[in-house]
Scaffold this active site. Structure first.
Site, PDB file in Angstrom:
ATOM      1  N   GLU A  38     -43.079  20.330 -11.141  1.00 54.24           N
ATOM      2  CA  GLU A  38     -42.705  21.243 -10.063  1.00 54.24           C
ATOM      3  C   GLU A  38     -41.763  22.273 -10.686  1.00 54.24           C
ATOM      4  O   GLU A  38     -40.773  21.889 -11.320  1.00 54.24           O
ATOM      5  CB  GLU A  38     -41.987  20.453  -8.954  1.00 54.24           C
ATOM      6  CG  GLU A  38     -41.666  21.345  -7.781  1.00 54.24           C
ATOM      7  CD  GLU A  38     -40.947  20.622  -6.639  1.00 54.24           C
ATOM      8  OE1 GLU A  38     -40.785  19.394  -6.706  1.00 54.24           O
ATOM      9  OE2 GLU A  38     -40.547  21.328  -5.693  1.00 54.24           O
ATOM     10  N   ARG A 264     -40.456   5.391 -15.253  1.00 55.11           N
ATOM     11  CA  ARG A 264     -39.849   6.614 -15.735  1.00 55.11           C
ATOM     12  C   ARG A 264     -38.846   6.266 -16.822  1.00 55.11           C
ATOM     13  O   ARG A 264     -38.367   5.139 -16.907  1.00 55.11           O
ATOM     14  CB  ARG A 264     -39.219   7.433 -14.627  1.00 55.11           C
ATOM     15  CG  ARG A 264     -38.154   6.755 -13.804  1.00 55.11           C
ATOM     16  CD  ARG A 264     -37.878   7.531 -12.519  1.00 55.11           C
ATOM     17  NE  ARG A 264     -37.281   8.825 -12.747  1.00 55.11           N
ATOM     18  CZ  ARG A 264     -37.809   9.979 -12.330  1.00 55.11           C
ATOM     19  NH1 ARG A 264     -38.941   9.996 -11.687  1.00 55.11           N
ATOM     20  NH2 ARG A 264     -37.189  11.104 -12.556  1.00 55.11           N
ATOM     21  N   LYS A 274     -33.701  16.494 -12.289  1.00 53.24           N
ATOM     22  CA  LYS A 274     -33.475  17.936 -12.248  1.00 53.24           C
ATOM     23  C   LYS A 274     -32.381  18.303 -11.251  1.00 53.24           C
ATOM     24  O   LYS A 274     -31.599  19.210 -11.488  1.00 53.24           O
ATOM     25  CB  LYS A 274     -34.777  18.651 -11.872  1.00 53.24           C
ATOM     26  CG  LYS A 274     -35.711  18.817 -13.043  1.00 53.24           C
ATOM     27  CD  LYS A 274     -36.963  19.561 -12.643  1.00 53.24           C
ATOM     28  CE  LYS A 274     -37.911  18.647 -11.924  1.00 53.24           C
ATOM     29  NZ  LYS A 274     -39.199  19.270 -11.574  1.00 53.24           N
TER      30      LYS A 274
HETATM   31  P1  ATP Z   1     -36.795  15.001 -11.387  1.00 47.95           P
HETATM   32  O1  ATP Z   1     -36.468  13.716 -10.707  1.00 47.95           O
HETATM   33  O2  ATP Z   1     -36.078  15.190 -12.672  1.00 47.95           O
HETATM   34  O3  ATP Z   1     -36.745  16.185 -10.498  1.00 47.95           O
HETATM   35  P2  ATP Z   1     -39.554  14.984 -10.918  1.00 47.95           P
HETATM   36  O4  ATP Z   1     -40.402  13.778 -11.025  1.00 47.95           O
HETATM   37  O5  ATP Z   1     -39.199  15.441  -9.553  1.00 47.95           O
HETATM   38  O6  ATP Z   1     -38.301  14.792 -11.828  1.00 47.95           O
HETATM   39  P3  ATP Z   1     -41.631  16.795 -11.607  1.00 47.95           P
HETATM   40  O7  ATP Z   1     -41.565  18.201 -12.060  1.00 47.95           O
HETATM   41  O8  ATP Z   1     -42.222  16.519 -10.274  1.00 47.95           O
HETATM   42  O9  ATP Z   1     -40.175  16.207 -11.685  1.00 47.95           O
HETATM   43  O10 ATP Z   1     -42.305  15.879 -12.724  1.00 47.95           O
HETATM   44  C1  ATP Z   1     -43.440  16.203 -13.461  1.00 47.95           C
HETATM   45  C2  ATP Z   1     -43.995  14.935 -14.059  1.00 47.95           C
HETATM   46  O11 ATP Z   1     -43.038  14.348 -14.934  1.00 47.95           O
HETATM   47  C3  ATP Z   1     -44.295  13.906 -12.993  1.00 47.95           C
HETATM   48  O12 ATP Z   1     -45.548  13.335 -13.260  1.00 47.95           O
HETATM   49  C4  ATP Z   1     -43.199  12.907 -13.128  1.00 47.95           C
HETATM   50  O13 ATP Z   1     -43.629  11.649 -12.758  1.00 47.95           O
HETATM   51  C5  ATP Z   1     -42.853  13.003 -14.619  1.00 47.95           C
HETATM   52  N1  ATP Z   1     -41.456  12.602 -14.856  1.00 47.95           N
HETATM   53  C6  ATP Z   1     -40.344  13.116 -14.282  1.00 47.95           C
HETATM   54  N2  ATP Z   1     -39.238  12.470 -14.689  1.00 47.95           N
HETATM   55  C7  ATP Z   1     -39.654  11.516 -15.559  1.00 47.95           C
HETATM   56  C8  ATP Z   1     -38.994  10.506 -16.324  1.00 47.95           C
HETATM   57  N3  ATP Z   1     -37.664  10.356 -16.279  1.00 47.95           N
HETATM   58  N4  ATP Z   1     -39.741   9.703 -17.110  1.00 47.95           N
HETATM   59  C9  ATP Z   1     -41.077   9.850 -17.164  1.00 47.95           C
HETATM   60  N5  ATP Z   1     -41.760  10.780 -16.476  1.00 47.95           N
HETATM   61  C10 ATP Z   1     -41.079  11.610 -15.680  1.00 47.95           C
HETATM   62 MG    MG Z   2     -40.366  16.078  -8.107  1.00 45.36          MG
END
Ligand code: ATP
Ligand code: MG
Length: 562
Positions: A38, A264, A274
């Site tokens: 995102e 994760r 983020k």
């Molecule tokens: P954040 O919690 O940091 O905002 P998010 O999951 O909301 O992370 P996205 O941009 O939606 O961020 O994530 C893109 C991809 O990266 C998704 O498939 C998510 O599952 C993966 N991802 C995000 N954080 C991690 C992590 N700590 N370890 C492994 N994969 C991750």
């Molecule tokens: Mg997200």
């Protein structure tokens, strides 16, 4: 702290086994995956795990990996993030080729599919407020209650949904919900919201839309449109999988992707969210998203972490189905392994202390041979100037040496790397008693080697020639937080380490470092790996310490084996 609780077997981790089986049984001809960020912030090392997995399996299983921006929430998303994310994925070493997609490209199709659900009686427009919807949802133990608008007929729903699209209603006035089961054990199936009203321009679609699909309504459908075979996401989406499947079952989608979840990455002494990273940036606790203390890919890059090391790290942590905390020391270990191979050795003094070699002729200097990289015979050697006035590291001298201090002290002899043996004859001090000049003598017979009479010294010090040295600012970094699990007591900011950045402004470098190229890693002997910071100007060099030499990961591993 665990590091390799991978649910793996000879055929690779559980995800690779599933994909391998699917290809063997002919369910798919090749693996199609996607990395779906995102664009609401910068990528961090947790995303790197997902990137390495998705692009990695695509390469291993003769498939392809898409980069898809999950851009369904215009209030938080920006073009700046889109560009930074693409740069970070490329820097990590991956290429999506022609397969760059945006969920927003599918808004029209998603709208048609929402209409399809309404026509089939599987979706309805709800006038409840967000708060009322929450109140109606029930709990883990109690079923939800039906909205009074749940039984609207198809014609009314179609009319209202069309008017939602044309902008007749205010933000939050109505939503479109799937009509599944308010008593479902899985709360995600209790008539989840599919569309919300947001009068907010979108970075890509501008003012075309004032209703936007939710993550749940966009994600699986985007996967299906792109013919993704294996939709790999983190464990928090496990409970969404029944909804993912329900939607695909009830829509005229062109393909049938499957979702699989993995743990994760959590990394000690930092946070991987983020939202929290943005808070650190916005409140000025760090200098920006690319502050070298940040776990963002842009921060790690600026600090000097090579992409090869991050990929190596992603491979070592493996794929688990359980959440765990990985030790930051493992990441730093991977960085050292890589830099040890590629970084030329140089000499630099971070906290200079003047040394005068009293029996070395004034005004004279000479060039001495220094090895560039003991790990790489082809790297050759270079010349470093030596003279009467030198700098050594302040903590390489003790006026009253403690036990086992084998460096310089009154009356003691040490080796200067690539140069001579020197003996401390006297010390000059300031009013506070701090040493200002160490007066020494050297033994000309020890040039570049050992003493002809066979006498030994225990310490070898790095040094630079005062007359030839370049000056620089050097930034040393510690962990951003004081504890491995920052925020565990509920107050993240209280766990920030106020000493995570140490700036040294009086550093002296051997002259060859004056033309260090941006992006070129160097090892300063005995001190660590360093790289130029982009704050460098022609008049002022700034270097970041990427990591110190001491490898706490390797040491704990060795101790565990002993
Ligand atoms: P954040 O919690 O940091 O905002 P998010 O999951 O909301 O992370 P996205 O941009 O939606 O961020 O994530 C893109 C991809 O990266 C998704 O498939 C998510 O599952 C993966 N991802 C995000 N954080 C991690 C992590 N700590 N370890 C492994 N994969 C991750
Ligand atoms: Mg997200």
């Amino acid at each position: 702290m665990t590091t390799t609780n991978s649910d793996s077997a000879p055929g690779g981790d559980f995800i690779r086994q599933i994909i391998g089986d699917d290809l063997r049984t002919g369910r798919h001809g090749g693996a199609v995956t996607r990395f779906p960020p995102e664009p609401n912030g910068y990528l961090h090392i947790g995303h790197a795990k997902s990137i390495c997995l998705n692009f990695g399996v695509a390469a291993e299983f003769s498939g392809r990996c898409h980069l898809r921006f999950d851009d369904t929430n215009p209030t938080k998303e920006e073009q700046e993030y889109i560009e930074a994310i693409m740069a970070d994925v490329r820097w990590l070493g991956f290429d999506w080729g022609a397969h760059l997609y945006f969920a927003s490209d599918y808004f029209e199709t998603l709208y048609e599919w929402a209409v399809h659900l309404i026509e089939a009686g599987h979706a309805y427009v709800d006038d409840l407020t967000a708060e009322e919807i929450r109140d109606h949802r029930g709990t883990l133990t109690a079923p939800g209650t039906d909205s009074p608008y749940r039984e609207r007929d198809v014609a009314e729903n179609l009319d209202l949904f069309g008017r939602m699209r044309t902008g007749e209603f205010a933000d939050g006035a109505r939503v479109l919900r799937a009509r599944i089961d308010m008593a479902a054990a899985n709360i995600n199936l209790r008539d989840p919201v599919l569309y919300r009203i947001l009068h907010s321009p979108h970075p890509r679609t501008g003012d075309d839309w004032c209703i936007y699909p939710t993550y749940d309504f966009a994600h699986g459908q985007s996967d299906a449109i792109e013919h993704v075979t294996h939709s790999l996401c983190t464990l928090e989406f496990e409970d969404h999988r029944p909804l993912y499947d329900w939607l695909l079952d009830h829509l005229p989608v062109p393909s049938r992707p499957r979702q699989y979840e993995f743990a994760r990455l959590n990394l000690s002494y930092t946070v991987l969210s983020k939202r929290l990273l943005m808070k650190l940036v916005d409140e000025g606790h760090v200098r920006g998203w690319d502050d070298p203390r940040m776990p963002t890919l842009s921060g790690l890059r600026r600090r000097g972490f090579p992409p090869e090391a991050i990929r190596d790290f992603a491979g070592r942590i493996g794929m688990a189905k359980r959440d765990s905390l990985v030790d930051m020391a493992l990441l730093e270990h991977c960085v050292r392994l890589q830099l040890n191979r590629e970084a030329p050795r140089r000499m630099a003094v971070l906290r200079p202390l003047k040394v005068v070699i009293e029996n070395y002729p004034e005004g004279q200097s000479e060039m001495l041979d220094a090895i560039n990289n003991p790990e790489d015979a082809g790297a050759g050697s270079r010349e470093v100037p030596f003279g009467r006035d030198l700098y050594i590291e302040r903590d390489d001298f003790m006026e009253e040496p403690v036990r086992k201090f084998h460096r310089l002290a009154p009356g003691k002899e040490v080796r200067l790397r690539y140069a001579y043996f020197i003996t401390c004859q006297s010390v000059e001090k300031d009013q506070t008693g701090a040493p200002t000049v160490i007066r020494c003598t050297y033994d000309p017979a020890t040039r570049g080697g050992d003493a002809p009479d066979g006498r030994k010294v225990k310490g070898t010090l790095h040094w630079v020639s005062a007359a030839h040295a370049a000056s620089a600012e050097v930034r040393l970094y510690g962990h951003l937080f004081t504890r491995p699990d920052p925020g565990a007591d509920g107050d993240l900011l209280a766990d920030l380490d106020p000493n995570s950045l140490e700036t040294l402004t009086e550093c002296r470098l051997e002259p060859s470092l004056a033309d260090l190229a941006p992006g070129q890693p160097v090892q300063f002997e005995r001190l660590g790996y360093f790289r130029l910071d982009p704050d460098t100007t022609t008049a002022h060099q700034v270097l970041n310490r990427t990591v110190p030499l001491r490898d706490s990961w390797a040491r704990t591993q060795a101790r565990a084996k002993a």
